[in-house]
Write a protein that holds these residues in place. Structure first.
Motif, short mmCIF file in Angstrom:
data_model
loop_
_atom_site.label_atom_id
_atom_site.label_comp_id
_atom_site.label_asym_id
_atom_site.label_seq_id
_atom_site.Cartn_x
_atom_site.Cartn_y
_atom_site.Cartn_z
N ASN A 13 62.04 31.33 107.12
CA ASN A 13 63.36 31.33 105.89
C ASN A 13 63.21 30.08 105.06
O ASN A 13 62.58 29.07 105.34
N SER A 14 64.07 30.16 104.06
CA SER A 14 64.08 29.09 103.18
C SER A 14 64.53 27.91 103.38
O SER A 14 64.28 26.77 103.00
N ALA A 15 65.08 27.59 104.78
CA ALA A 15 65.30 26.43 105.45
C ALA A 15 64.24 25.79 105.98
O ALA A 15 64.31 24.88 106.86
N GLY A 16 63.25 26.53 106.17
CA GLY A 16 62.01 26.01 106.95
C GLY A 16 61.88 26.22 108.41
O GLY A 16 61.12 26.02 109.19
N ASN A 17 63.07 27.04 109.12
CA ASN A 17 63.18 27.73 110.20
C ASN A 17 62.00 28.88 110.34
O ASN A 17 61.98 29.54 109.58
N VAL A 18 61.39 28.73 111.72
CA VAL A 18 60.44 30.02 111.76
C VAL A 18 61.04 30.53 113.11
O VAL A 18 61.42 30.10 114.13
N GLY A 19 61.10 31.99 113.06
CA GLY A 19 61.56 32.59 113.99
C GLY A 19 60.30 33.75 114.51
O GLY A 19 59.64 34.33 113.64
N ILE A 20 60.56 33.92 115.93
CA ILE A 20 59.77 34.93 116.45
C ILE A 20 60.59 35.86 117.37
O ILE A 20 61.07 35.60 118.29
N GLY A 21 60.66 37.12 116.74
CA GLY A 21 61.27 38.30 117.39
C GLY A 21 62.67 38.10 116.94
O GLY A 21 63.77 38.85 117.59
N THR A 22 63.03 37.23 115.97
CA THR A 22 64.30 37.30 115.41
C THR A 22 64.24 37.14 114.03
O THR A 22 63.41 36.37 113.46
N ALA A 23 65.05 37.92 113.09
CA ALA A 23 64.88 38.17 111.76
C ALA A 23 65.62 36.79 111.10
O ALA A 23 65.71 36.39 109.88
N SER A 24 66.45 35.99 111.79
CA SER A 24 67.33 34.99 111.37
C SER A 24 67.36 33.86 112.06
O SER A 24 68.27 33.48 112.82
N PRO A 25 66.25 32.97 112.04
CA PRO A 25 65.97 31.85 112.65
C PRO A 25 67.06 30.70 112.49
O PRO A 25 67.12 30.34 111.03
N ALA A 26 67.58 30.40 113.37
CA ALA A 26 68.89 29.37 113.17
C ALA A 26 68.22 27.76 113.34
O ALA A 26 68.88 26.94 113.12
N LYS A 27 67.08 27.51 114.24
CA LYS A 27 66.51 26.21 114.41
C LYS A 27 65.18 26.40 114.03
O LYS A 27 64.50 27.23 113.59
N PRO A 28 64.74 25.12 113.86
CA PRO A 28 63.20 24.95 113.64
C PRO A 28 62.08 25.86 113.94
O PRO A 28 61.34 26.44 113.35
N LEU A 29 62.40 26.11 115.54
CA LEU A 29 61.76 27.19 115.95
C LEU A 29 62.68 28.07 117.05
O LEU A 29 63.19 27.73 117.75
#
Length: 182
Positions: A13-29
């Motif tokens: 996302n635009s905050a630089g967070n990467v998500g796997i299995g989630t469309a809205s990553p809230a943490k760096p991973l």
């Protein structure tokens, strides 16, 4: 940005967070599901191999209540353990109305899931819940390279001696403990 990797999605996302299995990553991973690493996990800036979380396991085993001369039909109890690194915590859930007929000598509980690796015999911290009709202080010892608990007791403030099993019916005992393994 979304990259399709099959049934799971890889999202940055635009905050630089990467998500796997989630469309809205809230943490760096941010991962929904299990994570596997080939060598373990280091926390913070720690790079010491001894501090790496490289082993976590949960399981069950069967504990057997026996003695120097075993009972005619040694009673068993269900037990569980959690192993984190080289520390094993276990719960022997309950010897319930156990029959120790035919037993004599020192009390022994067998079946621990991993060998103890103390450099010398030592008392590990244990919590006992029991009805063995005695006023003694009681504990267990695990010898080095052993998977057996050896019972010890101190009666009326005397020195520690091997806990002598009392043969017969109606024995109740719960044991929890923690020890070191490899």
């Amino acid at each position: 940005t979304t990259i399709d990797v099959g049934p799971n999605k890889l999202v940055a996302n635009s905050a630089g967070n990467v998500g796997i299995g989630t469309a809205s990553p809230a943490k760096p991973l941010d991962v929904t599901g299990d994570i596997r690493t080939s060598t373990g996990i280091l926390f913070g800036t720690d790079t010491a191999a001894a501090n790496k979380l490289d082993d976590y396991e949960e399981g069950t085993f069967t504990a057997t209540l026996t003695a120097t001369t075993p009972p005619t039909a040694p009673p068993t109890a269900p037990a569980t353990y959690v192993k984190i690194g080289n520390i094993v915590h276990f719960v022997i859930h309950r010897f319930d109305n156990a029959n120790t007929s035919g037993a004599s000598g020192g009390m022994i509980v067998t079946g621990l899931p991993f060998s103890c690796t103390f450099t010398s015999n030592t008392h590990a911290p244990f919590t006992l819940g029991m009805n063995f009709n005695t006023a003694a202080n009681q504990t267990f010892n695990i010898n080095n390279a052993s998977t057996e608990l050896i019972g010890y007791e101190s009666v009326s403030g005397a020195s520690w001696n091997q806990w002598t099993i009392t043969a017969g019916t109606g024995k109740y005992m719960v044991i929890t403990g923690t020890y070191v393994t490899t």
